[in-house]
Design a protein around this motif. Sequence first.
Motif, PDB file in Angstrom:
ATOM      1  N   GLN A   2       0.878  -1.132   0.078  1.00 22.23           N
ATOM      2  CA  GLN A   2       0.081   0.028   0.034  1.00 22.23           C
ATOM      3  C   GLN A   2       0.905   1.248   0.087  1.00 22.23           C
ATOM      4  O   GLN A   2       1.803   1.420   0.667  1.00 22.23           O
ATOM      5  CB  GLN A   2      -0.874   0.030   1.249  1.00 22.23           C
ATOM      6  N   LEU A   3       0.655   2.299  -0.975  1.00 24.47           N
ATOM      7  CA  LEU A   3       1.214   3.324  -0.854  1.00 24.47           C
ATOM      8  C   LEU A   3       0.556   4.507  -0.705  1.00 24.47           C
ATOM      9  O   LEU A   3      -0.579   4.735  -1.133  1.00 24.47           O
ATOM     10  CB  LEU A   3       1.748   3.352  -2.452  1.00 24.47           C
ATOM     11  N   SER A  24       4.106   1.083   4.484  1.00 21.28           N
ATOM     12  CA  SER A  24       4.420   0.617   5.845  1.00 21.28           C
ATOM     13  C   SER A  24       4.958  -0.640   5.902  1.00 21.28           C
ATOM     14  O   SER A  24       5.450  -1.190   6.936  1.00 21.28           O
ATOM     15  CB  SER A  24       3.226   0.856   6.628  1.00 21.28           C
ATOM     16  N   GLY A  25       5.222  -1.294   4.727  1.00 17.86           N
ATOM     17  CA  GLY A  25       5.577  -2.718   4.588  1.00 17.86           C
ATOM     18  C   GLY A  25       7.089  -2.882   4.873  1.00 17.86           C
ATOM     19  O   GLY A  25       7.863  -2.003   4.567  1.00 17.86           O
ATOM     20  N   LYS A  75      13.110   5.029   5.860  1.00 16.61           N
ATOM     21  CA  LYS A  75      12.073   5.434   6.412  1.00 16.61           C
ATOM     22  C   LYS A  75      10.693   5.166   5.381  1.00 16.61           C
ATOM     23  O   LYS A  75       9.523   5.529   5.479  1.00 16.61           O
ATOM     24  CB  LYS A  75      11.953   7.225   6.079  1.00 16.61           C
ATOM     25  N   ASN A  76      11.267   4.038   4.574  1.00 14.53           N
ATOM     26  CA  ASN A  76      10.217   3.425   3.668  1.00 14.53           C
ATOM     27  C   ASN A  76       9.615   4.479   2.931  1.00 14.53           C
ATOM     28  O   ASN A  76       8.113   4.698   2.688  1.00 14.53           O
ATOM     29  CB  ASN A  76       9.095   2.763   4.299  1.00 14.53           C
ATOM     30  N   THR A  77      10.111   5.547   2.168  1.00 21.58           N
ATOM     31  CA  THR A  77       9.745   6.550   1.676  1.00 21.58           C
ATOM     32  C   THR A  77      10.514   7.011   0.345  1.00 21.58           C
ATOM     33  O   THR A  77      11.981   7.216   0.449  1.00 21.58           O
ATOM     34  CB  THR A  77       9.656   7.952   2.607  1.00 21.58           C
ATOM     35  N   TRP A 114      -0.114   1.006  -6.913  1.00 19.51           N
ATOM     36  CA  TRP A 114      -0.192   2.309  -7.177  1.00 19.51           C
ATOM     37  C   TRP A 114      -0.868   3.126  -5.746  1.00 19.51           C
ATOM     38  O   TRP A 114      -1.909   2.418  -4.995  1.00 19.51           O
ATOM     39  CB  TRP A 114      -1.263   2.540  -8.200  1.00 19.51           C
ATOM     40  N   GLY A 115      -0.487   4.213  -5.630  1.00 21.79           N
ATOM     41  CA  GLY A 115      -0.978   5.056  -4.624  1.00 21.79           C
ATOM     42  C   GLY A 115      -2.150   5.841  -5.012  1.00 21.79           C
ATOM     43  O   GLY A 115      -2.477   5.764  -6.292  1.00 21.79           O
TER      44      GLY A 115
END
Length: 124
Positions: A2-3, A24-25, A75-77, A114-115
């Motif tokens: 999930q984005l 968050s994964g 930071k998974n970003t 996709w976000g």
Amino acid sequence: VQLQASGGGLVQAGGSLRLSCAHSGRTFSTYTIAWFRQAPGKEREFVAAITWSGGIIYYADSVKGRFAISRDNAKNTVYLQMNSLKPEDTAVYYCAADFPGYTIATISNAYDYWGQGTLVTVSS
């Protein structure tokens, strides 16, 4: 996967914005992450992408020299720094993920996740 894309807004031409794509994964660092955008009445187009390690980065010609993509796997970003914005950059910006993250594709159907999109509006 999930984005979550964020950071869009209204800015004047010549201004800057930074978009973020968060996940968050635990497996985020294994994906190539790309940004696409879609303007009203137009098809979705590739903007930029970065492989899992950041070793390969690719930009569309229309944003080269103005936009910069980067990632912080701790930071998974993934970030998209957008400078010298133009009215033609106005669009909904989407982040997308492709596994495995060793290469870059510029076509949208190569990306599995996709976000929700974030709107960028550049006024003249």
